[in-house]
Motif scaffolding. Structure first.
Motif, PDB file in Angstrom:
ATOM      1  N   TYR A 188       8.193  -7.064  17.383  1.00 28.61           N
ATOM      2  CA  TYR A 188       9.468  -6.927  16.682  1.00 28.61           C
ATOM      3  C   TYR A 188       9.381  -7.384  15.216  1.00 28.61           C
ATOM      4  N   SER A 189       8.167  -7.726  14.770  1.00 23.73           N
ATOM      5  CA  SER A 189       7.988  -8.192  13.393  1.00 23.73           C
ATOM      6  C   SER A 189       8.221  -7.065  12.390  1.00 23.73           C
ATOM      7  N   CYS A 190       8.575  -7.464  11.176  1.00 22.78           N
ATOM      8  CA  CYS A 190       8.876  -6.503  10.115  1.00 22.78           C
ATOM      9  C   CYS A 190       7.659  -6.268   9.221  1.00 22.78           C
ATOM     10  N   SER A 191       7.685  -5.160   8.518  1.00 22.15           N
ATOM     11  CA  SER A 191       6.642  -4.824   7.546  1.00 22.15           C
ATOM     12  C   SER A 191       7.249  -4.831   6.150  1.00 22.15           C
ATOM     13  N   PHE A 192       6.477  -5.358   5.191  1.00 22.87           N
ATOM     14  CA  PHE A 192       6.981  -5.588   3.839  1.00 22.87           C
ATOM     15  C   PHE A 192       6.091  -4.892   2.814  1.00 22.87           C
ATOM     16  N   LEU A 193       6.707  -4.077   1.984  1.00 21.35           N
ATOM     17  CA  LEU A 193       6.005  -3.387   0.905  1.00 21.35           C
ATOM     18  C   LEU A 193       6.030  -4.257  -0.342  1.00 21.35           C
ATOM     19  N   ASP A 194       4.860  -4.537  -0.887  1.00 21.53           N
ATOM     20  CA  ASP A 194       4.757  -5.353  -2.090  1.00 21.53           C
ATOM     21  C   ASP A 194       5.532  -4.698  -3.240  1.00 21.53           C
ATOM     22  N   PRO A 195       6.453  -5.448  -3.856  1.00 28.15           N
ATOM     23  CA  PRO A 195       7.229  -4.879  -4.974  1.00 28.15           C
ATOM     24  C   PRO A 195       6.358  -4.389  -6.131  1.00 28.15           C
ATOM     25  N   ILE A 222       1.156   7.184   6.318  1.00 23.98           N
ATOM     26  CA  ILE A 222       1.435   8.247   5.345  1.00 23.98           C
ATOM     27  C   ILE A 222       0.962   7.835   3.960  1.00 23.98           C
ATOM     28  N   PHE A 223       1.084   6.534   3.664  1.00 19.19           N
ATOM     29  CA  PHE A 223       0.638   5.998   2.371  1.00 19.19           C
ATOM     30  C   PHE A 223      -0.407   4.903   2.635  1.00 19.19           C
ATOM     31  N   PRO A 224      -1.629   5.302   2.986  1.00 21.48           N
ATOM     32  CA  PRO A 224      -2.652   4.321   3.383  1.00 21.48           C
ATOM     33  C   PRO A 224      -3.033   3.333   2.282  1.00 21.48           C
ATOM     34  N   LYS A 225      -2.802   3.678   1.022  1.00 18.39           N
ATOM     35  CA  LYS A 225      -3.157   2.782  -0.075  1.00 18.39           C
ATOM     36  C   LYS A 225      -2.016   1.826  -0.446  1.00 18.39           C
ATOM     37  N   ALA A 226      -0.850   2.020   0.166  1.00 16.97           N
ATOM     38  CA  ALA A 226       0.293   1.160  -0.145  1.00 16.97           C
ATOM     39  C   ALA A 226       0.044  -0.267   0.347  1.00 16.97           C
ATOM     40  N   LYS A 227       0.548  -1.247  -0.404  1.00 21.32           N
ATOM     41  CA  LYS A 227       0.352  -2.657  -0.054  1.00 21.32           C
ATOM     42  C   LYS A 227       1.451  -3.099   0.918  1.00 21.32           C
ATOM     43  N   ILE A 228       1.245  -2.757   2.183  1.00 18.18           N
ATOM     44  CA  ILE A 228       2.215  -3.080   3.229  1.00 18.18           C
ATOM     45  C   ILE A 228       1.663  -4.205   4.095  1.00 18.18           C
TER      46      ILE A 228
END
Length: 726
Positions: free
Chosen positions: A262-269, A243-249
């Motif tokens: 089962y790994s998690c995804s992290f959005l850069d603050p 949905i947010f392809p430019k987001a730093k995930i």
């Protein structure tokens, strides 16, 4: 005239606040001490420092305090030190009140030594509380008030808020509920460790937890607590990237043996989306649960940050705080310092300082998480002046094993209070699960108040003996002094304490063999303590718990000693002796199951019944039961590193899970000897595969139908067991 009206209005507000505090503490008395409502009379005092006073006046006990929380602690002081009554943290912990309320011979006034008294751990919500209903929460919140706790972690129901946030951002129902884990594993989802294990999370769970959290936070505030609410830490569903392809995930590395799925995804603050999500989550959370402006955010718990460069860590911390302040200008960021202990080699002081001092100190509160093992304030120059709470952990996984070093706790807390007056904000406890040593945590919270016995362990122990038995009894006092001089005077030296009986069966290592003399010494002490307690005439539930609890430890210790003889017989290829000792250990298992079956808190059946009660249909009930069984056995899938981490010496599990594993081991070893072979690695690996298959079958196939209510009288059962072994 206008000025008079304003003053009158202000007076009405003050009186209303006072009345609310008094009403709150009266409600607590009504719930916990019915029949004593007319015994107490309450007075609200002025001042911000927490303080209570007790005195007798006529036929009343006058309890004064600056708020409901202080008065509740005063009530508990009266109950413990005048009535010999100890209120346990579980609803099943019953007690009896004196028929005639004791008078207070001399007025007592006691002030708090610290402002904040923190309690709970993210893990507690998986190891102890996942299946609690309101009745258990209501009792527990009252227990917290009685112990002066005013800063509880309050993370129930957050998935219902996240569901709203992710839905608004365009994710589907199926995507969101498959992102969550099962209920018992949610703490590790919340700490950015795992996604999807036991997914999808039922919608009925989200709705039920939302309503429960409303009641929890309302009652906690009523008793002058500030619930610590969750906030956004950067953990997002992986599908958000579409949905947010430019987001730093970024996809984080798998945690503790879990597969990559089962790994998690992290959005850069640093990404603008981070602040947007933070603001929306807090807006919705505030509208549903309200806020006291304290938020728990832990970015890198047991995971590696994208960079350890001080500049990066400083920038991230500053940005996370900015996102929080943007959503709530009064926000205080609370975080645990476990990560600094867990990865000490990586978290050097220059990195810690950059991370902790990147935002205003008065907007920060740290939990020195594991002070019973290592006080991080000592190695970080008192956290560089950032306010912190000294915390005793004491338990991993909700394990059932006697542990707790009162003398060390006393010494370390006094030292911290003397040396950190500038930024020691409070005292806390961060246990992973409620265990079999509840009195240790009560001691910790008494240390937060300034009265004589909080510096003298021996005096405190005498009072504890009186409370556990409901009377002053020489045998009880001698028993408890012996316990505290020996077993409760041993510093914890490992992260996880585990009886040999609860480990996946294998022959002992040389390190385990070296522990046998210590176990034998402890057994002699335990036997003497139990025999002294058996001479006490008491009908207190706490007294019967102690008998069962100490005998449980004695039997698991004895099992280890017998197995040592079994191993020697194996080395001598003495099959006949091995069979006799295997039979003896099987009897110990049966006796252990019987003695723990006398206590509600040691019942596998209750754990399962409580889990199944959340299901709205047979399929959901099965789902909750499997999740409940999984976390206390293999934890995840079979043969992973967390296996047996949350072991329980509970009735039902003892015979059908641990007992079966040992029977399989004895059978495999005997088969090897009969074939004139050593039980070597190949034999062990073959046996281990069978055990792993059984372990998964136990939780997935829901093996065994267990009692959910205690059976038998602990005193009678303990006497029968001791007669058998002496």
């Amino acid at each position: 005239m206008k000025k008079t009206i304003i003053l009158f209005s202000l007076l009405m507000v003050v009186l209303s606040v006072h009345a609310d505090d008094i009403s709150a503490v009266k409600g607590l008395v009504h719930r916990l001490f019915p029949g004593y409502e007319q015994v107490f009379s309450f007075r609200k005092t002025a001042g911000k420092t927490d303080v209570f006073s007790l005195r007798s006046e006529g036929g009343k006990i006058i309890v004064s305090g600056n708020n409901a929380n202080s008065m509740a602690f005063g009530i508990n002081h009266y109950m413990k030190y005048y009535c010999h009554v100890e209120v346990g943290w579980l609803k099943s912990d019953t007690f009896q009140l004196p028929s005639v309320p004791p008078r207070i011979p001399k007025p007592v006034t006691i002030k708090a030594r610290v402002k904040d008294r923190f309690f709970l751990n993210y893990c507690t919500y998986g190891y102890t509380m996942p299946w609690w209903r309101w009745d258990e929460w209501e009792h527990f919140i009252d227990w917290m008030a009685l112990n002066g706790i005013n800063l509880p972690l309050a993370i129930t129901g957050q998935e219902s808020i996240w569901y709203k946030v992710w839905s608004e951002l365009g994710l589907s129902d199926a995507t969101i509920r498959n992102y969550f884990t099962g209920p018992a594993h949610l703490p590790w989802h919340r700490m950015i460790n795992i996604d999807r294990w036991f997914a999808p999370l039922p919608m009925s769970w989200l709705n039920g937890q939302l309503m429960l959290q409303k009641r929890i936070t309302a009652r906690e505030r009523e008793l002058n607590m500030r619930p610590v609410l969750p906030a956004f830490s950067g953990h997002v569903p992986a599908e958000l990237a579409s949905i947010f392809p430019k987001a730093k995930i970024t996809k984080l590395a798998p945690w503790d043996g879990y597969a990559e799925q089962y790994s998690c995804s992290f959005l850069d603050p640093m990404d603008p989306l981070f602040t947007q999500i933070q603001r929306r989550f807090i807006e919705i959370e505030d509208s549903v649960y309200g806020t006291d402006h304290v938020y728990g955010i832990d970015l890198f718990n047991e995971v590696t940050p994208p960079s350890y460069a001080p500049e990066y860590l400083s920038r991230v911390a500053k940005q996370v705080y900015a996102s929080l302040a943007n959503a709530d200008p009064q926000a205080i960021w609370l975080q645990m310092t476990w990560l600094f202990y867990y990865r000490q080699k990586d978290w050097t002081n220059d990195r810690i300082k950059a991370y902790l001092t990147a935002y205003p100190k008065n907007r920060s509160l740290l939990l020195d998480y594991y002070c019973d093992m290592q006080e991080m304030w000592k190695s970080t120059d008192k956290f560089f002046g950032v306010p912190f709470v000294w915390c005793y952990l004491g338990n991993f996984g909700g394990n059932t094993m006697l542990t707790g070093d009162l003398e060390t706790i006393n010494r370390r807390m006094e030292h911290a209070m003397a040396k950190c007056k500038g930024n020691l904000a409070g005292i806390g406890a961060t246990l992973e699960g409620f265990d079999c040593n509840p009195y240790i945590y009560e001691y910790v919270f008494e240390k937060a108040w300034n009265f004589p016995t909080n510096r003298n362990v021996q005096e405190w122990v005498n009072a504890l003996a009186d409370q556990r038995t409901g009377k002053v009894d020489a045998n009880a006092r001698q028993a408890w002094q012996l316990l505290v001089d020996s077993i409760y005077n041993q510093q914890t030296v490992t992260q996880q304490l585990q009886p040999f009986f609860n480990m996946r069966p294998a022959f002992m290592t040389s390190k385990m063999v070296s522990q046998i003399p210590q176990v034998d010494k402890e057994d002699k002490i335990l036997l003497e303590v139990i025999e002294k307690l058996l001479q006490v005439d008491s009908d207190r539930q706490s007294y019967h718990f102690d008998l069962a609890n100490l005998t449980r430890q004695l039997l698991t210790n004895h099992f280890m000693s017998v197995f040592y003889d079994y191993q020697k017989a194996y080395e001598a290829k003495d099959l006949q002796t091995m069979r006799l000792l295997a039979k003896k250990m099987t009897t110990i298992i049966e006796d252990l199951d019987k003695v723990v079956g006398t206590q509600s808190c040691f019942l596998t059946g209750k754990w399962i019944k409580d889990a199944r009660a959340w299901g709205k249909d047979p399929m959901e009930k099965l789902y909750y039961e499997q999740n409940a069984r999984n976390i206390i056995t293999t934890w995840s899938d079979k043969n992973m590193g967390l296996n047996d981490y949350a072991y329980r010496s509970w009735a039902g599990m003892v015979k059908t899970f641990y007992g079966e594993r040992w029977r399989m081991f004895f059978k495999a070893v005997e088969a090897a000897l009969k074939a004139r072979q050593h039980f070597d690695k190949a034999h062990y690996d073959s046996y281990k595969d069978r055990v792993c298959t059984f372990e998964k079958y136990w939780w997935e196939g829901c093996v065994g139908n267990f009692k959910a209510v205690p059976t038998g009288d602990s005193k009678t059962v303990v006497r029968e067991i001791l007669a058998k072994y002496q």
